[in-house]
Scaffold this active site. Structure first.
Site, PDB file in Angstrom:
ATOM      1  N   GLY A 250      14.554   4.551  -7.530  1.00  0.00           N
ATOM      2  CA  GLY A 250      15.799   3.790  -7.354  1.00  0.00           C
ATOM      3  C   GLY A 250      17.016   4.689  -7.259  1.00  0.00           C
ATOM      4  O   GLY A 250      17.932   4.437  -6.463  1.00  0.00           O
ATOM      5  N   ASP A 251      17.029   5.756  -8.060  1.00  0.00           N
ATOM      6  CA  ASP A 251      18.138   6.718  -8.003  1.00  0.00           C
ATOM      7  C   ASP A 251      18.177   7.401  -6.645  1.00  0.00           C
ATOM      8  O   ASP A 251      19.252   7.654  -6.083  1.00  0.00           O
ATOM      9  CB  ASP A 251      17.980   7.773  -9.106  1.00  0.00           C
ATOM     10  CG  ASP A 251      17.703   7.149 -10.462  1.00  0.00           C
ATOM     11  OD1 ASP A 251      18.267   6.067 -10.742  1.00  0.00           O
ATOM     12  OD2 ASP A 251      16.928   7.732 -11.233  1.00  0.00           O
TER      13      ASP A 251
END
Length: 306
Positions: A250-251
């Site tokens: 997600g990052d």
């Protein structure tokens, strides 16, 4: 300049155990150590994509020194505040038949140390980008992200927030440039079960109505959904690959979105690069490399559904 904030960084000790048995001695088949923390992950991928940035946050002790040394080896810029107590936490991530995580607590952060972070934040300039990522340590006020955004509301700064539940909901009144919950976090925020893309789009629109300019929802194997400030809705697929690692995907998507937007000023292209970065990390043992991201980008299809 792009800045990321990681309030509670970590050393991630990632191990592989064939069959984890509690209460007995388990032998590790494979082990790796990485500097961790959502903002640090974003900094890594941005740097991989050619965007210089500065990582802000707090470190302490020998583990904090390891994080700084590791980042310097990658030519990553950091401007951490060094605390006088404790040590930067160690998170143990066990990969077996199921993934298990044991996350450390981290050091206490005093009011004086917090003021040092505010001083750095106050020096941000118009057109800068600020990424606020991850949880807020229990020793700090849970309104910290709100306080940071309030300090910057008179400046033209694009703020990206990747946080959960109330940490995210409470900053929407300050109109963040981008928020990126995943579909499960979206369910938790509204206490609903989302059964379709239409459901996800409906509740993402609620976040936009509450103040977010752009809402990016990661949906795992189902790709990602983007609602833009121009009232467009885009959806991306996931390229072919084997998921090896859920940490940092997600990052990586956040970093890819930022880079894609800066590259083209087009939200469609921002989503495409974001999806490629997220997938590349998910298919890797560590954070993605630029070469791998480049190899996946042509497998990303972005469709406009509104």
């Amino acid at each position: 300049m792009i800045y990321t904030v990681t309030l509670n960084p970590s050393i991630d000790y990632v191990i592989n155990v064939n069959n984890l048995n509690l209460g007995t001695v388990n032998r590790v088949n494979e082990e790796n150590i990485y500097p961790g923390g959502k903002g640090i992950n974003v900094s890594n991928i941005l740097n991989e994509l050619g965007y210089k940035n500065t990582a802000l946050g707090f470190i302490s002790g020998f583990t904090g020194k390891y994080i700084v040394d590791s980042m310097k080896e990658k030519n990553l810029d950091c401007d951490f505040i060094e605390l006088s107590n404790g040590f930067t936490r160690i998170n143990v991530k066990i990969k077996s038949s199921e993934e298990t995580e044991v996350n450390g607590k981290g050091p206490n952060i005093s009011k004086e140390d917090l003021q040092k972070l505010y001083d750095k934040i106050d020096n941000l300039k118009n057109e800068d980008i600020l990424v606020l990522a991850g949880s807020i340590p229990s020793t700090l006020d849970d309104k910290l992200y709100e306080n940071i955004m309030k300090r910057l509301e008179d400046k033209n700064i694009k703020i990206v927030v990747d946080a959960t539940k109330n940490l995210l909901l409470n900053v929407l009144k300050y109109n963040p440039f981008l928020i990126k919950p995943n579909n499960h976090e979206l369910e938790e925020m509204f206490n609903v079960k989302l059964n379709s893309i239409e459901d996800i789009a409906k509740y993402a629109k609620k976040l936009q109505d509450m103040g977010a300019r752009n809402v990016l929802i990661s949906m795992g194997k189902d790709g990602a959904l983007l609602l833009t400030e121009n009232n467009e809705v885009f959806i991306s697929n996931v390229p072919k690959g084997t998921v090896k690692n859920s940490v940092g995907a997600g990052d990586s998507m956040v970093a890819g979105f930022i880079a894609g937007y800066l590259n083209t000023n087009k939200y469609e292209e921002a989503l495409k690069l974001g999806a490629a970065c997220g997938s590349a990390t998910a298919f890797s043992n560590d954070l993605a490399t630029k070469n791998y991201i480049d190899s996946l980008i042509n497998g990303i299809e972005v469709k406009k559904i509104k």
